[in-house]
Design a protein around this motif. Sequence first.
Motif, short mmCIF file in Angstrom:
data_model
loop_
_atom_site.label_atom_id
_atom_site.label_comp_id
_atom_site.label_asym_id
_atom_site.label_seq_id
_atom_site.Cartn_x
_atom_site.Cartn_y
_atom_site.Cartn_z
N VAL A 1 17.89 32.05 -14.54
CA VAL A 1 17.15 31.12 -13.59
C VAL A 1 15.46 31.22 -13.67
N ARG A 2 15.34 29.18 -14.23
CA ARG A 2 14.24 29.04 -14.23
C ARG A 2 13.27 27.80 -12.92
N LEU A 3 12.03 28.88 -12.07
CA LEU A 3 11.92 28.22 -11.47
C LEU A 3 10.36 28.06 -11.33
N GLY A 4 10.36 26.33 -11.06
CA GLY A 4 8.77 26.48 -12.09
C GLY A 4 8.12 26.46 -13.49
N SER A 5 7.23 27.81 -13.96
CA SER A 5 7.22 28.59 -14.91
C SER A 5 7.53 29.72 -15.02
N GLU A 6 8.60 30.70 -14.12
CA GLU A 6 9.11 31.73 -14.54
C GLU A 6 10.36 31.72 -14.79
N HIS A 7 11.11 33.07 -15.16
CA HIS A 7 12.31 32.90 -15.65
C HIS A 7 13.12 34.05 -14.81
N LEU A 8 14.03 34.47 -14.95
CA LEU A 8 14.59 35.46 -13.73
C LEU A 8 15.53 36.27 -14.35
N GLU A 9 16.24 37.14 -14.74
CA GLU A 9 17.21 36.50 -15.49
C GLU A 9 18.58 37.78 -14.04
N CYS A 10 19.48 37.56 -14.08
CA CYS A 10 20.31 37.73 -13.09
C CYS A 10 21.39 36.86 -13.24
N PRO A 11 23.03 37.89 -12.39
CA PRO A 11 23.90 37.77 -12.11
C PRO A 11 24.29 36.77 -11.82
N VAL A 12 25.06 36.09 -12.57
CA VAL A 12 26.02 34.73 -11.59
C VAL A 12 27.50 34.70 -11.21
N TYR A 13 27.21 33.97 -10.29
CA TYR A 13 28.72 34.44 -9.87
C TYR A 13 29.61 32.79 -8.97
N ALA A 14 30.63 33.16 -9.79
CA ALA A 14 31.75 31.91 -9.44
C ALA A 14 33.02 31.82 -8.51
N THR A 15 33.54 31.63 -7.39
CA THR A 15 34.94 31.66 -7.20
C THR A 15 35.17 29.32 -7.10
N PRO A 16 36.00 29.39 -6.91
CA PRO A 16 36.84 28.30 -6.47
C PRO A 16 36.63 27.90 -5.21
N LEU A 17 35.91 28.62 -4.76
CA LEU A 17 36.48 28.60 -3.47
C LEU A 17 35.08 26.70 -2.99
N LEU B 1 41.72 20.42 -4.09
CA LEU B 1 40.89 20.69 -3.24
C LEU B 1 39.81 21.44 -3.54
N THR B 2 40.90 22.53 -3.91
CA THR B 2 40.42 24.42 -3.70
C THR B 2 39.65 24.16 -5.38
N ALA B 3 39.93 23.26 -5.98
CA ALA B 3 39.58 22.88 -7.90
C ALA B 3 38.32 22.10 -7.67
#
Lengths: 144, 136
Positions: free
Chosen positions: A86-102, B42-44
Motif C-alpha cells: 500500500v502506498r500512502l503519500g510517500s510511504e509504502h507498506l507491505e501488508c496482507p490483502v484479503y478478498a471476499t465475494p461479499l 448481487l453477490t459477485a
Amino acid sequence: MKLRQKYDKGEDPPYPAIDGELYDPLMKRSMTIRARVDSGFSGSLLLGIADYVGLGLQHYEEPENAIAGRLVTGISVPLRASRGVVRLGSEHLECPVYATPLLSKPLLGRQLLKAWVTTLDGPAQTTVIRSEEGSTTRTRGKKE
Amino acid sequence: MATIAIKNVDERLHRQIKALASLRGKKMGEVVNEALRLWILLTAKGASMDDWMKLEEEARNDNAVYSREESTLRASHPGEYVALANGRLLGTYDTAKKAYAEVLNAGARHGIVTRIEEKQTKVIDLGWSVMEQLSQ
C-alpha cells in the motif's frame, strides 16, 4: 508524512475513507483504491473479488487453511489471502490483502491503522493520516 | 436442468412467490432460476462469476497439493518459501519475491506462495461494514 483526505460522501452520514495506491507484491501492477476506515475489521485491507483479481493478487495466495474470516454473527466464511504493497503519500507498506465475494467497497482495518496516527475530523469531514517519528512503517519513499 | 428439493423455505415467502409467479404466467422453476441468477449477480458485486469459479477450481487443486506436501516441506525446507501453481509444486526459494516470480512465469490463473513453517489458522474479524454492504 501527513495527508488529509475527504470522507466518502456516497452515504449519509459520510464515511471516513483513505485513498491510496495498491500494488501487487512484485510492484508490477497497481490500482488506486478508496478504502473505508473500519476499526471493526481486524485485518489490513479487504477487497471485493473484482479488485482482487484485477490486480492479479490470486497469484500470491496463502494456503486456505492459514486464514479464516469471521462475520459479526460468529459464522466463519472463507477468505482469500494474498499480499500487496500500500502506498500512502510517500510511504509504502507491505501488508496482507484479503478478498471476499461479499464486498464491493474496500475496507481498511486495524492491522493497517496501527501503522499511522489516524484522526477523524468530523466537522471538516476529513480523515487526517500522519506517521510518527520513529514509526515502524517500512518506507521505500522519502518522508515528507 | 437439475431437479432440487429445498427444505425450510419460509412459508409466507413461498405463498407470495407462487402468487406473483401465477400473476406473471411463470412456473416456479423459472422464478427460482431468476432469483438464483440475481443472487449471483448481487453477490459477485460486478466480477465475472465464471472467472471466479475457474479460479476456485485451480485454488482447490493448489491447496490440495500444499496440504499433501506441507509436512514434508516443513521437515526438508523450513524457513524457505514454497511456490505452487497449476496443481503442482514449482519449488522452494530463499525469498518470497523469487517464489512470486516463479508463479507468474508458470502462467497459471492461481498460485500459492507461503513461508514454510508451522501455521495456526489466523481468524480475521470482518466487522459490521461487510454486513452493511451485503444488505445494499
